[in-house]
Scaffold this motif. Sequence first.
Motif, PDB file in Angstrom:
ATOM      1  N   VAL A   1      62.080  63.957  19.269  1.00 27.39           N
ATOM      2  CA  VAL A   1      61.078  63.572  18.270  1.00 27.39           C
ATOM      3  C   VAL A   1      61.661  62.473  17.379  1.00 27.39           C
ATOM      4  N   ILE A   2      60.928  61.380  17.238  1.00 30.15           N
ATOM      5  CA  ILE A   2      61.381  60.271  16.404  1.00 30.15           C
ATOM      6  C   ILE A   2      61.256  60.641  14.930  1.00 30.15           C
ATOM      7  N   GLU A   3      62.369  60.558  14.213  1.00 26.31           N
ATOM      8  CA  GLU A   3      62.362  60.867  12.787  1.00 26.31           C
ATOM      9  C   GLU A   3      62.480  59.615  11.927  1.00 26.31           C
TER      10      GLU A   3
ATOM     11  N   PHE B   1      65.786  53.423  16.179  1.00 29.20           N
ATOM     12  CA  PHE B   1      65.162  54.737  16.272  1.00 29.20           C
ATOM     13  C   PHE B   1      66.209  55.823  16.046  1.00 29.20           C
ATOM     14  N   LYS B   2      65.851  56.781  15.199  1.00 24.49           N
ATOM     15  CA  LYS B   2      66.645  57.986  15.033  1.00 24.49           C
ATOM     16  C   LYS B   2      65.782  59.136  15.540  1.00 24.49           C
ATOM     17  N   ALA B   3      66.278  59.860  16.548  1.00 18.73           N
ATOM     18  CA  ALA B   3      65.472  60.897  17.188  1.00 18.73           C
ATOM     19  C   ALA B   3      66.229  62.213  17.248  1.00 18.73           C
TER      20      ALA B   3
ATOM     21  N   ILE C   1      70.351  61.491  17.577  1.00 18.51           N
ATOM     22  CA  ILE C   1      70.756  60.449  18.511  1.00 18.51           C
ATOM     23  C   ILE C   1      70.047  59.173  18.091  1.00 18.51           C
ATOM     24  N   GLU C   2      70.756  58.059  18.141  1.00 22.72           N
ATOM     25  CA  GLU C   2      70.217  56.807  17.633  1.00 22.72           C
ATOM     26  C   GLU C   2      70.249  55.718  18.692  1.00 22.72           C
ATOM     27  N   PHE C   3      69.202  54.910  18.697  1.00 19.83           N
ATOM     28  CA  PHE C   3      69.089  53.770  19.600  1.00 19.83           C
ATOM     29  C   PHE C   3      68.651  52.550  18.795  1.00 19.83           C
ATOM     30  N   ALA C   4      69.120  51.369  19.168  1.00 23.10           N
ATOM     31  CA  ALA C   4      68.605  50.115  18.630  1.00 23.10           C
ATOM     32  C   ALA C   4      68.093  49.330  19.834  1.00 23.10           C
TER      33      ALA C   4
ATOM     34  N   LYS D   1      57.415  57.175  13.486  1.00 22.37           N
ATOM     35  CA  LYS D   1      57.895  58.495  13.084  1.00 22.37           C
ATOM     36  C   LYS D   1      56.900  59.575  13.506  1.00 22.37           C
ATOM     37  N   GLY D   2      57.431  60.642  14.126  1.00 21.16           N
ATOM     38  CA  GLY D   2      56.604  61.747  14.589  1.00 21.16           C
ATOM     39  C   GLY D   2      56.231  61.669  16.052  1.00 21.16           C
TER      40      GLY D   2
END
Length: 220
Positions: free
Chosen positions: A15-17, A29-31, A69-72, A88-89
């Motif tokens: 889930v994207i936070e 993205f922080k998920a 977990i983070e992605f750019a 987000k969400g």
Amino acid sequence: MTGSNNNIYMPFKAVIEEAIDMGCNVKFFKALPAKKIDYIPGQFFMVSQWGAGEAPISVTSTRGLQRHIEFAIKKVGAVTTVLHKLKKGDNIWLRGPYGNGFNAAAAKKKDVVFIAGGIGIVPLRSLINFIQMRKKQYGKIFLLYGAKNPSEILFEEDLKTWNKKGIEIFLTVDVKNESWKGNTGVVTDHLDRVKTDFKNACSYICGPDIMIEKTMKELT
């Protein structure tokens, strides 16, 4: 037989936070994954949206430092264009981790030189944090980071934090603007500013193919 919970070929939900536009067609993205995952710096996940396909994306977070977990993700094609629309969400789907990752143990007791070009800072961010957290096991740490222009420098807050924690940082841009007072030129133009014994140091390089090739030639 391996259960589906541990099968790296089975997609799982996250889930994207946070979803933050970093500029220059890069979105951060922080998920929060639906299950516990283990990975090392330099590995990647296949990131997907149903019906849009999937793309290999390097992890930019560091396990043990970030809970998520983070992605750019740079928008370069059809799949990443769809991913850039997420907010987000929303859910994303992950498979992995894949790849051997960086061999951080090879640099123990040596000076470490990180050399990043453009989006190459994304996977190196994971390793920089990993080594900085264990800096007593290493010598001096340097980061040489080049971008096309000042607006394309990523993770500026991290750069300030790393510098405060003792990492010597050299930034350079191909093309400066009126407000840029720093270095210009490609990263290999500034290798002589890194004060280390390169024969006994360990370097990690990530960036465009031509930059990697030239940098390796110069280091050799």
